[in-house]
Each structure stands twice: as structure tokens, then as C-alpha cells.
Design a protein around this motif. Structure first.
Motif, PDB file in Angstrom:
ATOM      1  N   MET A  49       0.839  -1.193   0.000  1.00  0.00           N
ATOM      2  CA  MET A  49       0.000   0.000   0.000  1.00  0.00           C
ATOM      3  C   MET A  49       0.881   1.252   0.000  1.00  0.00           C
ATOM      4  SD  MET A  49      -3.152   0.438  -0.403  1.00  0.00           S
ATOM      5  CE  MET A  49      -3.852   2.049  -0.766  1.00  0.00           C
ATOM      6  N   ARG A  50       2.034   1.156   0.663  1.00  0.00           N
ATOM      7  CA  ARG A  50       2.954   2.293   0.689  1.00  0.00           C
ATOM      8  C   ARG A  50       3.322   2.692  -0.744  1.00  0.00           C
ATOM      9  NH1 ARG A  50       5.975   4.018   4.988  1.00  0.00           N
ATOM     10  NH2 ARG A  50       5.841   2.085   6.183  1.00  0.00           N
ATOM     11  N   ASP A  51       3.572   1.663  -1.605  1.00  0.00           N
ATOM     12  CA  ASP A  51       3.939   1.929  -3.006  1.00  0.00           C
ATOM     13  C   ASP A  51       2.755   2.464  -3.814  1.00  0.00           C
ATOM     14  OD1 ASP A  51       6.534   1.235  -2.559  1.00  0.00           O
ATOM     15  OD2 ASP A  51       6.304  -0.855  -3.191  1.00  0.00           O
ATOM     16  N   VAL A  52       1.548   2.007  -3.472  1.00  0.00           N
ATOM     17  CA  VAL A  52       0.368   2.528  -4.177  1.00  0.00           C
ATOM     18  C   VAL A  52       0.220   4.021  -3.871  1.00  0.00           C
ATOM     19  CG1 VAL A  52      -2.154   2.389  -4.381  1.00  0.00           C
ATOM     20  CG2 VAL A  52      -0.811   0.293  -4.189  1.00  0.00           C
ATOM     21  N   TYR A  53       0.397   4.387  -2.600  1.00  0.00           N
ATOM     22  CA  TYR A  53       0.317   5.814  -2.248  1.00  0.00           C
ATOM     23  C   TYR A  53       1.375   6.617  -3.012  1.00  0.00           C
ATOM     24  CZ  TYR A  53      -2.746   4.779   1.798  1.00  0.00           C
ATOM     25  OH  TYR A  53      -3.783   4.401   2.612  1.00  0.00           O
ATOM     26  N   GLU A  57      -6.156  -6.072   0.368  1.00  0.00           N
ATOM     27  CA  GLU A  57      -7.150  -5.916   1.445  1.00  0.00           C
ATOM     28  C   GLU A  57      -7.502  -4.441   1.652  1.00  0.00           C
ATOM     29  OE1 GLU A  57      -8.120  -6.585   6.145  1.00  0.00           O
ATOM     30  OE2 GLU A  57      -6.172  -7.273   5.427  1.00  0.00           O
ATOM     31  N   THR A  58      -6.494  -3.567   1.581  1.00  0.00           N
ATOM     32  CA  THR A  58      -6.753  -2.139   1.804  1.00  0.00           C
ATOM     33  C   THR A  58      -7.684  -1.581   0.734  1.00  0.00           C
ATOM     34  OG1 THR A  58      -4.571  -1.938   2.796  1.00  0.00           O
ATOM     35  CG2 THR A  58      -5.658   0.113   2.143  1.00  0.00           C
ATOM     36  N   VAL A  59      -7.409  -1.931  -0.528  1.00  0.00           N
ATOM     37  CA  VAL A  59      -8.256  -1.433  -1.619  1.00  0.00           C
ATOM     38  C   VAL A  59      -9.691  -1.927  -1.412  1.00  0.00           C
ATOM     39  CG1 VAL A  59      -8.660  -1.535  -4.110  1.00  0.00           C
ATOM     40  CG2 VAL A  59      -6.347  -1.206  -3.241  1.00  0.00           C
ATOM     41  N   ASN A  60      -9.839  -3.192  -1.019  1.00  0.00           N
ATOM     42  CA  ASN A  60     -11.189  -3.717  -0.782  1.00  0.00           C
ATOM     43  C   ASN A  60     -11.864  -3.049   0.406  1.00  0.00           C
ATOM     44  OD1 ASN A  60     -11.436  -5.382  -2.979  1.00  0.00           O
ATOM     45  ND2 ASN A  60     -10.456  -7.130  -1.974  1.00  0.00           N
ATOM     46  N   ARG A  61     -11.092  -2.677   1.428  1.00  0.00           N
ATOM     47  CA  ARG A  61     -11.671  -1.988   2.583  1.00  0.00           C
ATOM     48  C   ARG A  61     -12.180  -0.599   2.178  1.00  0.00           C
ATOM     49  NH1 ARG A  61      -9.145  -2.331   8.304  1.00  0.00           N
ATOM     50  NH2 ARG A  61      -8.888  -4.520   8.722  1.00  0.00           N
ATOM     51  N   ILE A  62     -11.412   0.098   1.321  1.00  0.00           N
ATOM     52  CA  ILE A  62     -11.861   1.426   0.889  1.00  0.00           C
ATOM     53  C   ILE A  62     -13.113   1.281   0.022  1.00  0.00           C
ATOM     54  CG2 ILE A  62     -11.216   3.542  -0.359  1.00  0.00           C
ATOM     55  CD1 ILE A  62      -8.251   2.856   0.384  1.00  0.00           C
ATOM     56  N   LYS A  63     -13.152   0.220  -0.789  1.00  0.00           N
ATOM     57  CA  LYS A  63     -14.357  -0.043  -1.598  1.00  0.00           C
ATOM     58  C   LYS A  63     -15.572  -0.286  -0.687  1.00  0.00           C
ATOM     59  CE  LYS A  63     -14.238  -2.504  -5.575  1.00  0.00           C
ATOM     60  NZ  LYS A  63     -14.134  -1.558  -6.699  1.00  0.00           N
ATOM     61  N   LEU A  64     -15.363  -1.068   0.394  1.00  0.00           N
ATOM     62  CA  LEU A  64     -16.458  -1.346   1.329  1.00  0.00           C
ATOM     63  C   LEU A  64     -16.982  -0.035   1.912  1.00  0.00           C
ATOM     64  CD1 LEU A  64     -18.255  -3.107   3.220  1.00  0.00           C
ATOM     65  CD2 LEU A  64     -16.327  -3.199   4.798  1.00  0.00           C
ATOM     66  N   TYR A  99      -8.122   1.166   9.381  1.00  0.00           N
ATOM     67  CA  TYR A  99      -7.068   0.451  10.110  1.00  0.00           C
ATOM     68  C   TYR A  99      -6.783   1.193  11.409  1.00  0.00           C
ATOM     69  CZ  TYR A  99      -5.882  -2.508   6.128  1.00  0.00           C
ATOM     70  OH  TYR A  99      -5.916  -3.450   5.137  1.00  0.00           O
ATOM     71  N   ARG A 100      -6.424   0.444  12.459  1.00  0.00           N
ATOM     72  CA  ARG A 100      -6.123   1.084  13.749  1.00  0.00           C
ATOM     73  C   ARG A 100      -4.653   1.457  13.870  1.00  0.00           C
ATOM     74  NH1 ARG A 100      -7.976  -3.498  17.494  1.00  0.00           N
ATOM     75  NH2 ARG A 100      -7.578  -4.631  15.564  1.00  0.00           N
ATOM     76  N   THR A 101      -3.782   0.793  13.071  1.00  0.00           N
ATOM     77  CA  THR A 101      -2.344   1.066  13.155  1.00  0.00           C
ATOM     78  C   THR A 101      -1.817   1.234  11.723  1.00  0.00           C
ATOM     79  OG1 THR A 101      -1.655  -1.220  12.906  1.00  0.00           O
ATOM     80  CG2 THR A 101      -2.190  -0.499  15.150  1.00  0.00           C
ATOM     81  N   ASP A 102      -0.495   1.454  11.587  1.00  0.00           N
ATOM     82  CA  ASP A 102       0.076   1.632  10.248  1.00  0.00           C
ATOM     83  C   ASP A 102       0.724   0.355   9.704  1.00  0.00           C
ATOM     84  OD1 ASP A 102      -0.700   4.087   9.456  1.00  0.00           O
ATOM     85  OD2 ASP A 102       1.089   5.158  10.118  1.00  0.00           O
ATOM     86  N   ASP A 103       0.483  -0.780  10.366  1.00  0.00           N
ATOM     87  CA  ASP A 103       1.108  -2.033   9.915  1.00  0.00           C
ATOM     88  C   ASP A 103       0.698  -2.392   8.479  1.00  0.00           C
ATOM     89  OD1 ASP A 103       2.036  -2.059  12.451  1.00  0.00           O
ATOM     90  OD2 ASP A 103       0.749  -3.690  13.176  1.00  0.00           O
TER      91      ASP A 103
END
Length: 447
Positions: A168-172, A204-211, A192-196
Motif C-alpha cells: 500500500m505504501r507503493d500505491v500511495y 485488502e486495503t483497496v477492498n476496505r476502501i471499496k467497502l 485500520y487502527r495502526t500503520d502495519d
């Protein structure tokens, strides 16, 4: 009680009630017990208000300014439902929706530099938001369009990103997003609660933003829903489902012992009698020897006589304080609901702060959130241990749920339910298995 059951469930928290509902719908004979005289366990709503004062050992009773005690239903664990999330799907498939009424939460806010801002999650909002400068807005808009079009089954939508390898760091970096935008995207959209999450593959992050975006698209004001009369209504709705399918319920029933033979569970002993079973589901408080402590959560219930400042006088909202803003590892959350949801007396608001404990002074950790809520009429502070099972149940057939975490929605709880289901049945969780059988007697056809 001296009978043989397929499954015995101990504790009437939400996780336990949903699982007992699913097991009953699937034809299992279920006995569901709770040592408490009320439903909900850890996830109950406390009423009347006097009961909350007692529970937190406050010396006084509520002042008259708090109105009638029975107008209050105060959640012990603050959470909202994602409109397009798994719990709503479970409610729809099981038709437990017929027992509940929901309201859309009026706004989602994020904390930056001591102030709160509305979370932008559509292109229009992004362009109007004060959180970012002009050029940042255009880049963020491009990123949102990428997420909206993204389909993990269609490589044409990847734009050079490998969802299973690119972090995700690279996507940003690819979209040239600055730190502030990364903060609210990861914490207020992906939740997300942390930056892990930054250094793992981005799928997973992209799907969470979609949700988040799809949940928001359903009702417009925010992606969150909340049930009238409090979250304690949820376990009760699923308990009704279980009862319709023959589940037996016993509240106020002490559990003296879990009976094991050759390393696996065979029954539960209560008041001198033993109910036999093949499998056991319970919350961590019933089997201290099969769980381990995995941290702590602090939750502070605050009663207010006013809406929270800078939220457009919303009668319900969520505020996320990203960890970077307050030099922490995990975010601080504020969930606010009010008399509009039949959980407080007229004109009163309930704001609940929660976060993962990181120091030996948890109350100091949530200071930034308390400042946003001033003046506060009354505070109730709870510090709870978080437990997770040490035994996956394969041998013992004892399946313990996890404690409710500091997240402000039910997605992690639903993941736990699906995980327990898979371990109990050996097959992947399928929402279709939750559907009521068409010929069941609802007993409420007139509705």
C-alpha cells in the motif's frame, strides 16, 4: 436440562447468538446458557441508567437532570454497522432485520491538528474538503477513481499495481499522496487502527476502501448504521432466530464445570445437572484456561447535554483520531449517538471513546478525545482485557470467541464468526447457510 445436544453455547454476546442462530437454522439441536440475567454479555446495552451507575460503582444515583432512567440504553461496547458490511448481510439473510429498526449515522469525521473535519469519500466531497490543498485533491480524486474501478478479477483495472505483491505504501507513492491524505485514507476510509498495513500487499486495503465507499453510497450521510434502542438488540434478534428453530435458552444459569473426556468436551454441568453435547461455543470468560490475554482496551462512556462541536450538530457521528496525529501506535475512536436512537433521555447524547491501551496510564491516552467532548456531564471508565483462544477446538471441540476489539464496526467480529464456523463444520462459511427455510413458521406473518 439432562439432555443430549449437538451444540451448547455459553454466553449471549453477539458472536455467540449469531452462531447459535446459524447452528439452529442448520438443524442442530442447541442449548444456549448465560450466567447473567440479561442478554448480550459484554455486548449488552445497560438500562435503566441507575443500573449503569451501579455497574461502574458510582456512589450517587443519576441526577434528575438525566431524565427518566428507563429512557436510557447504554452500550458497553461502542460499534456501528457498515451499511454494506458482513453483519448487515447476516441480518438480511436470516431476516433478523424484521426485529430491528436502524438509523443512518449522520457523519464521519477525522481529527487533524486539533480540529475535526468531515471525511471526504466521494469525488465531490474530496474536491470541497479543507483537509487538502488543490493539487493534492486532484491526486486523491485519481486514487479514488482507481479504487472505484478496481476489480481483483480483472487485471485491466490494476493500472500496473499487482494487488498480491505491491504494498500500500507503493500505491500511495504511485498516486503521489502526502502524509495527511495517507493518514485519513488508511485510518478513516480503510479503518485500520495502526500503520502495519502499509507494508503488506494492497489488496485488502483497496477492498476496505471499496467497502467504505459502497456502504456510503447506500444511504449518503455516512457508511454506518445503528439500531434503535442500542446494540443490545442485535444479540436478542439472533436469539429469537435460534428459538424459532428450536434452540433452548436459559438465562441466569450458573456454569459450574465444562465436562471433558479424553481431551474433548462431552457436556456442561450446572446446578448439579449435566447437559451433554458434541461441541461447545463460549465467550472467553467461561474458559479462562483456554484463552490468553492479547492486550487491553479502554472505553469511556460520556454523557453530554450537547452535540459535539464542529459536527453540524449531528445527533450521531463517528470521529477518528489517527495515531500519527497524537503520537500513538493505534487510533482513538469516538462513537456518538443520542436520544434520536432511543438510547438516552430527550436532549441527551452518549459519546463513547475507545482505543487500544499502550501505556500504564490509559486515561491520559484518551485526553485528546475528551477535549473534543467538553463539557461532559458524567464519565464511566472501563479498562477491559482482550482475550483470544489458545485452542483452535480441533481436538477439544471447544470453540472460544475473541473479545470485542477497539474497532468501531463489526467486521472483525464477523470474521471471528466465520472462522469459528469453519473450524466447527470443516467447511467455508457461506451466507446461503444462514437463509431461513421457506417453510419455517415465522409466527409473525402479519408484519
Amino acid at each position: 436440562m439432562d439432555e443430549e445436544y449437538d451444540v451448547i453455547v455459553l454466553g449471549t454476546g453477539l458472536t455467540e447468538c449469531i452462531l447459535s442462530g446459524i447452528m439452529s437454522v442448520n438443524g442442530k439441536k442447541v442449548l444456549h446458557m448465560d450466567r447473567n440475567p440479561y442478554y448480550g454479555g459484554e455486548s449488552s446495552s445497560i438500562t435503566p441508567l441507575e443500573e449503569l451507575y451501579k455497574r461502574f460503582s458510582l456512589p450517587d444515583s443519576p441526577p434528575e437532570s438525566m431524565g427518566r432512567g428507563r429512557d436510557w440504553n447504554v452500550d458497553l461496547i461502542p460499534k456501528f454497522l457498515m451499511a454494506n458490511g458482513q453483519l448487515v448481510k447476516m441480518l438480511l439473510y436470516t431476516e433478523v432485520t424484521r426485529y430491528l429498526d436502524f438509523k443512518v449515522v449522520e457523519g464521519s469525521f477525522v481529527y487533524k491538528g486539533g480540529k475535526i473535519y468531515k471525511v471526504p469519500s466521494t469525488e465531490t466531497e474530496a474536491l470541497a474538503s479543507n483537509l487538502m490543498g488543490m493539487f493534492e485533491k486532484r491526486r486523491f480524486r485519481r486514487f479514488l477513481v482507481f479504487v472505484a474501478n478496481f476489480d481483483e478479477n480483472d487485471p485491466k483495472t490494476f493500472e500496473g499495481v499487482d494487488p498480491k505483491a505491491t504494498t500500500m505504501r507503493d500505491v500511495y507513492k504511485k498516486f503521489d499522496l502526502g502524509q495527511d491524505v495517507i493518514d485519513f485514507t488508511g485510518h478513516a476510509l480503510a479503518l485500520y487502527r495502526t500503520d502495519d498495513y502499509l507494508d503488506v500487499p494492497c489488496l485488502e486495503t483497496v477492498n476496505r476502501i471499496k467497502l467504505y465507499s459502497e456502504s456510503l453510497a447506500r444511504y449518503g450521510k455516512s457508511p454506518y448504521l445503528y439500531p434503535l434502542y442500542g446494540l443490545g438488540e442485535l444479540p436478542q434478534g439472533f436469539a429469537r432466530l435460534s428459538a424459532i428453530y428450536g434452540g433452548t435458552y436459559m438465562l441466569n444459569k450458573p456454569v459450574d464445570d465444562i465436562v471433558m473426556e479424553d481431551g474433548h468436551v462431552v457436556g456442561v454441568k450446572s446446578e448439579g445437572e449435566v447437559a451433554r453435547c458434541k461441541q461447545l461455543i463460549c465467550d472467553p470468560s467461561y474458559i479462562q484456561d483456554r484463552v490468553r490475554k492479547a492486550g487491553q482496551v479502554i472505553r469511556v462512556i460520556c454523557v453530554l447535554s450537547h452535540p459535539i462541536k464542529n459536527t453540524n450538530d449531528a445527533n450521531s457521528c463517528q470521529i477518528i483520531i489517527p495515531q500519527n496525529q497524537v503520537n500513538r501506535k493505534s487510533d482513538i475512536y469516538v462513537c456518538m449517538i443520542s436520544y434520536a436512537h432511543n438510547v438516552a433521555a430527550q436532549g441527551k447524547y452518549i459519546a463513547i471513546i475507545s482505543t487500544t491501551v499502550e501505556t500504564s496510564e490509559p486515561e491520559a491516552e484518551i485526553e485528546p478525545a475528551l477535549e473534543l467532548l467538553e463539557p461532559i456531564d458524567q464519565k464511566f471508565v472501563a479498562i477491559s482485557d482482550l482475550y483470544e483462544p489458545t485452542d483452535d477446538g480441533t481436538e477439544s471441540q471447544v470453540f472460544a470467541s475473541r473479545s470485542y476489539d477497539a474497532t468501531t464496526h463489526f467486521e472483525t467480529t464477523c470474521n471471528d464468526i466465520k472462522d469459528i464456523y469453519k473450524r466447527m463444520t470443516g467447511s467455508e462459511f457461506d451466507f446461503e447457510n444462514m437463509k431461513r427455510k421457506q417453510n419455517d413458521v415465522f409466527g409473525e406473518d402479519e408484519q
